[in-house]
Design a protein around this motif. Structure first.
Motif, PDB file in Angstrom:
ATOM      1  N   GLU A  40       0.838  -1.207   0.000  1.00  0.00           N
ATOM      2  CA  GLU A  40       0.000   0.000   0.000  1.00  0.00           C
ATOM      3  C   GLU A  40       0.870   1.253   0.000  1.00  0.00           C
ATOM      4  O   GLU A  40       0.573   2.226  -0.696  1.00  0.00           O
ATOM      5  CB  GLU A  40      -0.940  -0.006   1.203  1.00  0.00           C
ATOM      6  CG  GLU A  40      -2.017  -1.074   1.119  1.00  0.00           C
ATOM      7  CD  GLU A  40      -2.796  -1.247   2.420  1.00  0.00           C
ATOM      8  OE1 GLU A  40      -2.653  -0.422   3.339  1.00  0.00           O
ATOM      9  OE2 GLU A  40      -3.560  -2.236   2.507  1.00  0.00           O
ATOM     10  N   ASN A  44       1.240   4.220  -3.025  1.00  0.00           N
ATOM     11  CA  ASN A  44       1.057   5.635  -2.734  1.00  0.00           C
ATOM     12  C   ASN A  44       2.369   6.415  -2.807  1.00  0.00           C
ATOM     13  O   ASN A  44       2.443   7.560  -2.360  1.00  0.00           O
ATOM     14  CB  ASN A  44       0.425   5.811  -1.349  1.00  0.00           C
ATOM     15  CG  ASN A  44      -1.021   5.404  -1.350  1.00  0.00           C
ATOM     16  OD1 ASN A  44      -1.848   6.069  -1.941  1.00  0.00           O
ATOM     17  ND2 ASN A  44      -1.338   4.291  -0.708  1.00  0.00           N
ATOM     18  N   TYR A  51       3.901   5.777   5.371  1.00  0.00           N
ATOM     19  CA  TYR A  51       2.552   5.267   5.207  1.00  0.00           C
ATOM     20  C   TYR A  51       1.939   4.873   6.553  1.00  0.00           C
ATOM     21  O   TYR A  51       0.805   5.234   6.859  1.00  0.00           O
ATOM     22  CB  TYR A  51       2.552   4.072   4.248  1.00  0.00           C
ATOM     23  CG  TYR A  51       1.169   3.564   3.933  1.00  0.00           C
ATOM     24  CD1 TYR A  51       0.310   4.310   3.142  1.00  0.00           C
ATOM     25  CD2 TYR A  51       0.720   2.353   4.429  1.00  0.00           C
ATOM     26  CE1 TYR A  51      -0.965   3.863   2.849  1.00  0.00           C
ATOM     27  CE2 TYR A  51      -0.550   1.887   4.139  1.00  0.00           C
ATOM     28  CZ  TYR A  51      -1.393   2.648   3.352  1.00  0.00           C
ATOM     29  OH  TYR A  51      -2.661   2.208   3.078  1.00  0.00           O
ATOM     30  N   GLU A  78      -7.073   8.558   1.297  1.00  0.00           N
ATOM     31  CA  GLU A  78      -6.127   8.033   0.319  1.00  0.00           C
ATOM     32  C   GLU A  78      -6.251   8.804  -0.988  1.00  0.00           C
ATOM     33  O   GLU A  78      -5.253   9.164  -1.616  1.00  0.00           O
ATOM     34  CB  GLU A  78      -6.395   6.542   0.099  1.00  0.00           C
ATOM     35  CG  GLU A  78      -5.316   5.827  -0.645  1.00  0.00           C
ATOM     36  CD  GLU A  78      -5.522   4.323  -0.636  1.00  0.00           C
ATOM     37  OE1 GLU A  78      -4.514   3.618  -0.554  1.00  0.00           O
ATOM     38  OE2 GLU A  78      -6.684   3.865  -0.705  1.00  0.00           O
ATOM     39  N   ASN A  82      -3.405  11.071  -2.774  1.00  0.00           N
ATOM     40  CA  ASN A  82      -3.014  10.878  -4.171  1.00  0.00           C
ATOM     41  C   ASN A  82      -3.144  12.172  -4.962  1.00  0.00           C
ATOM     42  O   ASN A  82      -2.281  12.499  -5.778  1.00  0.00           O
ATOM     43  CB  ASN A  82      -3.852   9.770  -4.823  1.00  0.00           C
ATOM     44  CG  ASN A  82      -3.448   8.390  -4.346  1.00  0.00           C
ATOM     45  OD1 ASN A  82      -2.311   8.177  -3.941  1.00  0.00           O
ATOM     46  ND2 ASN A  82      -4.372   7.457  -4.379  1.00  0.00           N
TER      47      ASN A  82
END
Length: 149
Positions: A40, A44, A51, A78, A82
């Protein structure tokens, strides 16, 4: 301050509430959880540490702001992260257009530390010491005298 204790080892929490720098938090988890978090983080464009910090911070924000109905879901956060990264990339690309321009770089290297004189748009003599690439840009942009129709 309360010392939290488990298995006979007390956590040393004195002074943390006044800490200005980030502090290390370590924990054990199963390998699958670490792999999932690492994947994850990679998706990202973040380090695992960044994170996990973001996930924990979001959790902390949700628990501190629980009464508010406008709190974001993890997917919404999230998405916001982004979008912020995309905006940062766009700004970096625009900045690179100037700061990585070969002509500006060459002029900066050849004039670094020197005082450069130029005539501004009003025809007045100006002087600037070239200490950074922005100084070269300043000379170029302010000495340009566009032809008026």
């Amino acid at each position: 301050m309360v010392n939290y204790q488990r298995n006979g080892r007390a956590l040393q929490l004195e002074g943390l509430e006044n800490a200005r720098n980030k502090v290390t938090l370590g924990f054990k988890c199963d390998a699958g959880t670490k792999i999932q978090l690492a994947q994850e983080a990679n998706q990202n464009a973040m380090t695992l540490s960044e994170y996990v910090e973001t996930v924990v911070s979001l959790r902390h924000q949700r628990t501190n702001h629980a009464p508010q109905k406008s709190s974001y879901t993890f997917n919404e956060w999230e998405s916001k992260i982004n979008n912020a990264k995309k905006q940062t990339e766009q700004v970096q690309t625009q900045l690179d257009f100037y700061e990585k321009n070969p002509l500006l770089l060459e002029l900066f290297k050849s004039h670094k530390g020197q005082s450069v004189s130029y005539l501004n748009v009003q025809g007045q003599k100006q002087s600037i010491v070239i200490n950074q690439i922005a100084d070269v840009f300043t000379v170029l942009i302010h000495s340009f005298n566009p032809q008026k129709p």
